[in-house]
Design an enzyme around this catalytic site. Structure first.
Site, PDB file in Angstrom:
ATOM      1  N   CYS A 114       0.900  -1.350  -0.099  1.00  0.00           N
ATOM      2  CA  CYS A 114      -0.052   0.001   0.166  1.00  0.00           C
ATOM      3  C   CYS A 114       0.893   1.331  -0.061  1.00  0.00           C
ATOM      4  CB  CYS A 114      -1.034  -0.159   1.152  1.00  0.00           C
ATOM      5  SG  CYS A 114      -2.355   1.172   1.050  1.00  0.00           S
ATOM      6  N   THR A 115       0.581   2.238   0.885  1.00  0.00           N
ATOM      7  CA  THR A 115       1.422   3.329   0.748  1.00  0.00           C
ATOM      8  C   THR A 115       2.842   3.412   1.514  1.00  0.00           C
ATOM      9  OG1 THR A 115       0.384   4.247   2.926  1.00  0.00           O
ATOM     10  CG2 THR A 115      -0.709   5.040   0.786  1.00  0.00           C
TER      11      THR A 115
END
Length: 327
Positions: A114-115
């Site tokens: 993800c981030t």
């Protein structure tokens, strides 16, 4: 690491990290160990953070971690950095960033979920590389780090030893792919079934489905168009027919459709058809020629071309890899 010693995995956490970003991949590797005696397990793991000690993640749980300064980088096989609300503070943490930059040359595989991609980017590990992150953060990643070639669509991307993945559950897809590299396809599929993830998505698959992206448009009529297309894949779905269904001129429909969904009507229809064919290949034993017809392709050859273009794989290869009854 000798051929008989376990692969050491390191999961890097920070305040307000997202639980599933690291728990998902960790669960994949834990399940890979369940058929082995403990002393012969293929993996061991360690949870680290910048300062060590208790870390409160976004779900409110507190976890004990080892300081990165005490985490020996010389025998790390695979390193995971997740994302979450605290990721940008983590990306500005000099202790963590300096350790990642120094440790990465010794690590066989450096991965983000993800981030978490922002942390790898801050450490300078993605310069000149292709990478992805959660689709909602791709634009920000590209703006902050123009040195990275940001890919919006893939579930995960591998570029010269660095693996980046899309939002949250994509970390499971990434971990399954790494597991397959280590222990083989059969073991990866066994673990996928244990997780009730019957389909192990390839990295090149889109982050979210075509119906979802079309239905996410603000205009409810596009959700209705999406539903109608899915029920009429064998019909004439040229832009003129879709525009008539939507009560617009073809030119206006094509322009508004692209604005609202990010794709042309023709591209969307092909993606709907590919998605329908994928599901049939995964879930049935129907012949590929019949699947092509049902999905609205003019011929089996058109289906093959679309699969090659969209998924970089041929239909029979896709079925061999992802059929839910695969042994």
């Amino acid at each position: 690491m000798t051929s008989s010693s376990p692969r050491r995995l390191v999961f890097v956490l920070f305040e307000d990290a997202l639980l599933l970003d690291f728990a998902g991949p960790m669960q994949v590797f834990e399940l890979a160990c369940e058929t082995y005696e403990r002393k012969h397990a293929p993996y061991v793991w360690q949870i680290c953070s910048s300062k060590g000690g208790r870390i409160r993640i976004s779900a409110g749980l507190e976890l004990m971690t080892t300081p990165v300064a005490d985490c020996d980088p010389t025998d790390i096989d695979t390193l995971f950095v997740g994302g979450g609300p605290g990721v940008h503070r983590a990306a500005a943490d000099p202790r963590l960033i300096e350790w990642l930059h120094a440790a990465s040359p010794n690590v066989r595989r450096v991965c983000s979920v993800c981030t978490g991609t922002f942390v790898l980017a801050a450490a300078g590990l993605l310069s000149g590389r292709k990478a992805t992150t959660h689709w909602g953060s791709c634009e920000l990643l590209g703006a902050r780090h123009p040195e990275i070639s940001v890919l919006v669509d893939p579930v995960f991307v591998h570029d010269r030893g660095i693996w980046t993945s899309a939002g949250v559950t994509a970390g499971i897809d990434l971990a399954l792919s790494l597991l397959e590299d280590d222990l083989g396809h059969r073991e990866a599929m066994r673990v996928a079934r244990r997780l009730v993830v019957f389909l192990k998505r390839p990295g090149g698959q889109a982050q979210f489905s075509v119906p979802l992206s079309v239905q996410s448009a603000d205009d409810r009529s596009f959700e209705e168009i999406s539903t109608w297309i899915q029920g009429n894949l064998g019909r004439d779905l040229r832009v003129e027919r879709l525009a008539e269904k939507a009560g617009m001129s073809p030119r206006t429909f094509a322009r508004v459709f692209r604005q609202r969904t990010g794709r042309s009507p023709g591209k969307a229809v092909e993606e709907f058809r590919v998605e329908a064919a994928r599901r049939a290949l995964e879930e049935s034993n129907v012949g590929i020629k019949e699947i092509a017809t049902r999905a609205g392709f003019q011929s089996e050859e058109h289906l093959r071309r679309a699969f090659r273009r969209r998924l970089n794989v041929l239909p029979h290869e896709y079925r061999a890899r992802f059929h839910r009854n695969d042994p």
